[in-house]
Design an enzyme around this catalytic site. Structure first.
Site, PDB file in Angstrom:
ATOM      1  N   LYS A 487       0.836  -1.310  -0.057  1.00  0.00           N
ATOM      2  CA  LYS A 487      -0.097   0.055   0.122  1.00  0.00           C
ATOM      3  C   LYS A 487       0.868   0.825  -0.107  1.00  0.00           C
ATOM      4  O   LYS A 487       0.495   1.795  -0.940  1.00  0.00           O
ATOM      5  CB  LYS A 487      -0.357   0.240   1.115  1.00  0.00           C
ATOM      6  CG  LYS A 487      -2.213  -0.886   1.557  1.00  0.00           C
ATOM      7  CD  LYS A 487      -3.114  -0.512   0.435  1.00  0.00           C
ATOM      8  CE  LYS A 487      -3.099  -1.182  -1.254  1.00  0.00           C
ATOM      9  NZ  LYS A 487      -3.512  -2.589  -1.251  1.00  0.00           N
ATOM     10  N   HIS A 506      18.436 -12.132   8.423  1.00  0.00           N
ATOM     11  CA  HIS A 506      19.276 -13.092   7.321  1.00  0.00           C
ATOM     12  C   HIS A 506      19.527 -11.940   5.996  1.00  0.00           C
ATOM     13  O   HIS A 506      19.345 -12.639   5.033  1.00  0.00           O
ATOM     14  CB  HIS A 506      17.946 -13.867   7.249  1.00  0.00           C
ATOM     15  CG  HIS A 506      18.483 -14.904   7.979  1.00  0.00           C
ATOM     16  ND1 HIS A 506      18.897 -15.788   8.385  1.00  0.00           N
ATOM     17  CD2 HIS A 506      17.054 -15.424   8.649  1.00  0.00           C
ATOM     18  CE1 HIS A 506      18.909 -16.433   9.477  1.00  0.00           C
ATOM     19  NE2 HIS A 506      17.533 -16.572  10.406  1.00  0.00           N
TER      20      HIS A 506
END
Ligand code: G6P
Length: 611
Positions: A487, A506
């Site tokens: 959005k 990560h």
């Protein structure tokens, strides 16, 4: 993409076509144009940018013209310019097109070698010149169209007319949508029925591989080999009203505010009101399938619909004990997924026209899969290709950034899950009763979520100049984080990424510094503690955290610069429906502060009918 509309009959048509294009503008707004057949010449008006620019040009068109066609463009081949705007015209011929001619370059080279001069960079213009060239052989538009069709590759819907044969259109459909509107001494065509409903309720939905010859008095349908076809006419319900902003500054804001009533209506329609608690088969349509045969489910969709679908995996695996994959439709059809008649494919789509999703449905159908769709637009292409459809009760969604359709899709998937799970014996009547009581609380909670609008605006004031952002969530909130990021980027053009909270370490954590806002979804669900740890990791690296969680959550507040308050429900699948609301309001407020075009953001379109 692109929207097309045409008319032939006894009425003056340029303003009528312009009004039809307004209803099709959701399909693209890079440029627009109309061609009419004047006394004996074709007359053209075109403009670049949003459709309203074309209004000033309408004076160029004869008010007496009783035949014409128009186009609103979403650019694929060639920039959004005047030259590339449709209709394309040449020597008394005019053509409009939605789709992509994939082999246009090879065709263009041959035409150039033969001396054709091109006026645009579009793939479309190739069709025009081919028809013009073929026409010269025997002065028959009919024969020219029939000879050109086999030369074209790709997905297309086009319409052609010539001043040399007044009063007749040829329209051709291959993958891209085309609907014919039937009147008395007048006929119409358009990319979707919405454009034609003010004029007629009687429609013919063209199928792929069909050509229609349209005059004021007749519509003749045939296949690409020239065999005549019997047209099946459908009577559509009258249009209630055109979508209006009802006092809201933007359609998007209005649609965000409609969510409590969308939820309420959905629940009213889905649950039988008669004494016994039951999900209504007439609404969900699951009895059409032999459920004992279904061993796995693939959910497919694009954009927001895909993200809604990804919650379906969590719901269905948990409640209905069935393996589910969720995939972007544009990827699904180009690999070799395992498909058979024991694999249910669920297509998620607001418009029912997204070409990637439609193509996936056709691909799965061919492999023998039963097809279920969740869709907002009756009679659109995907429901027509499905075995059963759960129609959302969202009403027309105009804002390009989808809001109420997302909430409706998630809710519909949850209801589907309950019905599916119950029919498979995994959800007891007692459990269904319990879930229903949670569901009944949703509309009021969604209303409470909307009451945070001005508080969220204040938070947006502090972040609207950001250039990058991260959204994180775990479990169901992961999909909500992705939707919140989508959005924000769609309407504010701020770069935003949605990540699983546990995945941050990560890679994306390398982006964290004091300039990047990180929106962290931390409802009080089973992931809450882990989420707080992820927030700590971000804080330790100087990131600015905007938490999304309970108003009275002091632990969350202590860790975050700001909190977007959101009502809580202890059923964590349903929490997703509430958690997305503050993110919609946040993206909206930021876009307004940045002064972007909220309802029609650059480069996007509401319905994407090209691959
Ligand atoms: C476009 C729209 C998105 C929408 C996607 C899928 O990209 O801009 O808002 O989510 O298409 O549309 P569908 O109609 O299939 O839900």
């Amino acid at each position: 993409m692109c929207g097309i509309m045409g008319y032939v009959g006894s009425q003056s048509c340029s303003t009528m076509i312009y009004d039809g294009l307004k209803r099709l503008e959701y399909r693209g707004y890079d440029s627009a144009g109309i061609v009419v057949l004047g006394d004996s010449e074709i007359e053209v008006a075109k403009s670049v940018g949003k459709l309203f620019h074309l209004e000033d040009q309408l004076g160029r068109l004869s008010t007496k013209a009783k035949m014409g066609m128009g186009h609103t463009r979403w650019a694929t081949h060639g920039a959004p310019s005047f030259e590339n705007a449709h209709p394309h015209t040449h020597d008394g011929f005019a053509l409009i097109h939605n789709g992509i001619i994939e082999n246009y370059q090879a065709l263009k080279i041959r035409l150039l070698e033969a001396g054709t001069v091109f006026a645009s960079e579009t793939d479309t213009e190739v069709i025009l010149h081919l028809i013009h060239r073929e026409y010269a052989k025997d002065n028959s538009l009919d024969k020219a169209v029939m000879r050109v069709i086999p030369m074209l590759e790709g997905a297309f819907a086009f319409a052609v007319m010539t001043a040399k044969e007044p009063g007749v259109f040829y329209v051709v459909k291959n993958s891209s949508p085309l609907v014919l509107g039937c009147g008395k001494t007048e006929n119409f065509f358009a990319s979707d029925a919405l454009a034609l409903l003010p004029h007629t309720q009687e429609m013919i939905f063209m199928e792929d591989g069909e050509i229609a010859k349209i005059t004021a008095d007749a519509i003749e349908l045939r296949d690409f080999a020239g065999n005549p076809l019997q047209a099946e006419r459908k009577k559509l319900p009258k249009l209630d009203s055109t979508a209006e902003k009802n006092g809201f500054r933007h359609f998007m804001l209005k649609e965000i505010h409609e969510q409590p009533s969308v939820i309420r209506t959905t629940l009213e329609k889905a649950f039988s009101l008669s004494g016994t608690l039951k999900l209504q088969d007439s609404v969900l349509g699951l009895s059409k399938f032999s459920l004992e045969k279904i061993k796995r489910i693939h959910i497919v969709g694009c954009g927001t619909a895909y993200l809604a679908g990804s919650l379906g995996r969590y719901f269905l695996e948990k409640w209905a004990h069935i393996p589910v994959t969720v995939e972007l439709a544009s990827e699904f059809r180009y690999r070799t997924p395992y498909l058979d008649n024991e694999t249910l494919v669920i297509a998620m789509t607001q418009s029912g026209e997204t070409l990637d999703t439609l193509a996936s449905v056709k691909f799965a159908k061919q492999a023998g899969c039963p097809i279920y769709s969740i869709c907002n637009v009756p009679f659109s292409s995907i429901p027509r290709t499905s075995d059963a459809t759960f129609y959302m009760n969202a009403g027309p969604e105009v804002g390009v950034a989808s809001t109420k359709a997302f909430v409706a899709m998630v809710l519909d998937l949850f209801l589907f899950t309950l019905d599916f799970g119950q029919r498979r014996g995994h959800i007891s009547q007692e459990e269904l009763e319990k879930q229903r009581s949670y569901l009944q609380r949703l509309p009021a909670l969604a209303e409470q979520a909307l009451q945070q609008e001005s508080a969220i605006e204040q938070v947006a004031q502090r972040y609207f100049t950001a250039t990058n952002s991260l959204f994180i969530g775990r479990g169901n909130s992961f999909a909500i984080a992705m939707e919140g990021a989508l959005k924000l980027k769609e309407i504010s053009y701020i770069h935003a990424e949605g990540y699983a909270g546990g995945e941050l370490k990560h890679g994306p954590i390398a982006l964290v510094d004091r300039h990047i806002p990180i929106v962290a979804l931390a409802p009080r669900d089973s992931h809450y503690e882990k989420m707080l740890s992820n927030i700590e990791e971000v804080r330790a690296r100087g990131g600015q955290v905007i938490g999304v969680g309970s108003k009275d959550d002091t632990r969350l507040a202590a860790l975050c610069q700001d909190v977007l308050a959101c009502p809580q429900i202890e059923q964590e699948d349903l929490q997703s429906i509430l958690s997305v609301i503050p993110l919609q309001l946040f993206a909206y407020s930021i876009a307004v502060l940045r002064g972007t075009d909220v309802d029609q953001p650059r480069n996007l379109a509401k319905s994407v009918t090209v691959e």
